[in-house]
Design a protein around this motif. Structure first.
Motif, short mmCIF file in Angstrom:
data_model
loop_
_atom_site.label_atom_id
_atom_site.label_comp_id
_atom_site.label_asym_id
_atom_site.label_seq_id
_atom_site.Cartn_x
_atom_site.Cartn_y
_atom_site.Cartn_z
N ILE A 165 5.44 13.29 5.01
CA ILE A 165 6.22 12.55 4.02
C ILE A 165 6.31 11.08 4.41
N PHE A 166 6.58 10.81 5.67
CA PHE A 166 6.70 9.44 6.16
C PHE A 166 5.42 8.64 5.87
N LEU A 167 4.28 9.22 6.18
CA LEU A 167 3.01 8.52 5.98
C LEU A 167 2.73 8.27 4.50
N GLN A 168 3.07 9.22 3.65
CA GLN A 168 2.90 9.01 2.21
C GLN A 168 3.79 7.87 1.72
N LEU A 169 5.01 7.81 2.22
CA LEU A 169 5.93 6.76 1.80
C LEU A 169 5.48 5.38 2.29
N ILE A 170 4.97 5.34 3.51
CA ILE A 170 4.45 4.07 4.05
C ILE A 170 3.29 3.59 3.20
N ASP A 171 2.40 4.49 2.81
CA ASP A 171 1.27 4.12 1.94
C ASP A 171 1.77 3.52 0.63
N GLN A 225 3.43 0.02 1.24
CA GLN A 225 2.44 -1.01 1.53
C GLN A 225 1.63 -1.35 0.27
N HIS A 226 1.31 -0.35 -0.51
CA HIS A 226 0.57 -0.58 -1.76
C HIS A 226 1.37 -1.49 -2.69
N ASN A 227 2.66 -1.23 -2.84
CA ASN A 227 3.50 -2.04 -3.72
C ASN A 227 3.55 -3.50 -3.27
N VAL A 228 3.68 -3.69 -1.96
CA VAL A 228 3.76 -5.05 -1.42
C VAL A 228 2.44 -5.79 -1.63
N MET A 229 1.33 -5.13 -1.29
CA MET A 229 0.02 -5.77 -1.43
C MET A 229 -0.28 -6.10 -2.89
N GLN A 230 0.03 -5.18 -3.77
CA GLN A 230 -0.22 -5.40 -5.19
C GLN A 230 0.57 -6.61 -5.70
N ALA A 231 1.82 -6.71 -5.28
CA ALA A 231 2.66 -7.84 -5.71
C ALA A 231 2.11 -9.17 -5.21
N ILE A 232 1.65 -9.18 -3.96
CA ILE A 232 1.10 -10.41 -3.39
C ILE A 232 -0.16 -10.84 -4.13
N MET A 233 -1.04 -9.88 -4.39
CA MET A 233 -2.31 -10.21 -5.03
C MET A 233 -2.14 -10.63 -6.48
N GLN A 234 -1.07 -10.18 -7.12
CA GLN A 234 -0.82 -10.54 -8.52
C GLN A 234 -0.01 -11.82 -8.65
N ALA A 235 0.49 -12.33 -7.52
CA ALA A 235 1.31 -13.54 -7.56
C ALA A 235 0.44 -14.78 -7.71
N ILE A 289 4.75 5.89 14.44
CA ILE A 289 5.55 4.70 14.17
C ILE A 289 4.78 3.44 14.56
N GLN A 290 4.18 3.47 15.74
CA GLN A 290 3.45 2.30 16.22
C GLN A 290 2.30 1.96 15.28
N GLU A 291 1.60 2.98 14.81
CA GLU A 291 0.47 2.73 13.92
C GLU A 291 0.93 2.19 12.57
N SER A 292 2.05 2.72 12.06
CA SER A 292 2.54 2.22 10.78
C SER A 292 2.99 0.77 10.90
N MET A 293 3.63 0.42 12.02
CA MET A 293 4.02 -0.97 12.25
C MET A 293 2.78 -1.85 12.38
N ALA A 294 1.76 -1.33 13.05
CA ALA A 294 0.52 -2.10 13.22
C ALA A 294 -0.16 -2.35 11.87
N ARG A 295 -0.03 -1.39 10.96
CA ARG A 295 -0.62 -1.58 9.62
C ARG A 295 0.06 -2.74 8.91
N PHE A 296 1.38 -2.83 9.03
CA PHE A 296 2.10 -3.94 8.41
C PHE A 296 1.81 -5.25 9.15
N ASP A 297 1.63 -5.17 10.47
CA ASP A 297 1.23 -6.36 11.23
C ASP A 297 -0.08 -6.93 10.67
#
Length: 233
Positions: free
Chosen positions: A84-90, A93-103, A148-156
């Protein structure tokens, strides 16, 4: 009767479709459906009551399945929680990236769009927010498996790419930018944790301003330090 005329034995029939059908679904499809029900039930239960207050039996009751079917898909509750955690992180992150690219290509507009998407997603999905920013930090299994470390690294990495996109002429090594991205991520994460734990008491505008200030300051610092040749270009 010739060999060709002998009827096929019962267990040889329908060999092209080995899985029995039930209500139009194959065995693997039914298993996948049960897994999805468990994930949905886990999201609601963990997001409402917290990981440590929820048992496997609670999940199965919520999903209207027996415990036998839980262990068909997951070895233990931590495995379901991690899924569940990994699905939510995906999704986050998708929402944030989409917003940035559409800005707009204006760096400050991109910063505002990305952070607004992050905060809006959390406030609109309090169960997601609790799982990511409260319980996930406490579930030792996620730390043991470096989830957790990998999910943080993805956002990094996402933030690093964002900084490089805003200012492509930066005279900094990738290693230095990676450290800066980690610092930005940690800053926003700590604000998000506090906001979620408070029940979103502070206004969105206040939290957005607090998150934005460090990005804007960094942007201004890099702009001042940028070589004159880069500015003219």
């Amino acid at each position: 009767m010739t060999e060709a005329q002998h009827p096929a034995p019962p267990n040889a029939q329908n060999t092209q479709n080995k899985e029995r059908q039930f209500k139009g679904l194959s065995l693997s499809e039914r298993k996948q459906l049960r897994r999805e029900k468990l994930i949905e039930a886990g999201l609601h239960a963990y997001g409402t009551h917290g990981f440590f207050a929820v048992t496997v039996k609670d999940i199965c009751t919520e999903a209207k399945l027996t415990e036998r079917y839980f262990y068909e898909s997951f070895k233990k509750s931590e495995d379901l929680f991690q899924t569940i955690f990994l699905q939510l992180i995906d999704a986050l992150q998708h929402n944030v990236m989409q917003a940035i690219m559409q800005a707009s290509t204006n760096p400050q507009k991109m910063i505002e769009a990305g952070l607004t998407a992050l905060l809006t997603t959390l406030k609109d999905n309090p169960q997601m927010a609790r799982i990511i920013y409260i319980d996930a930090m406490l579930v030792q299994e996620l730390h043991n498996q470096a989830t957790i470390q990998e999910s943080m690294a993805r956002f990094d990495r996402m933030i690093q790419a964002f900084v490089m996109l805003m200012m492509p002429n930066l005279q900094h090594s990738e290693r230095e930018l990676s450290l800066i991205a980690s610092g930005l991520n940690g800053y926003v994460t700590q604000i998000a944790i506090r906001w979620v734990m408070s029940g979103f008491k502070q206004s969105m505008d206040e939290v957005l301003s607090a998150c934005s200030v460090v990005f804007i300051s960094l942007l201004e610092h890099f702009s001042e330090a940028e070589p004159e040749s880069s500015k003219k270009a």
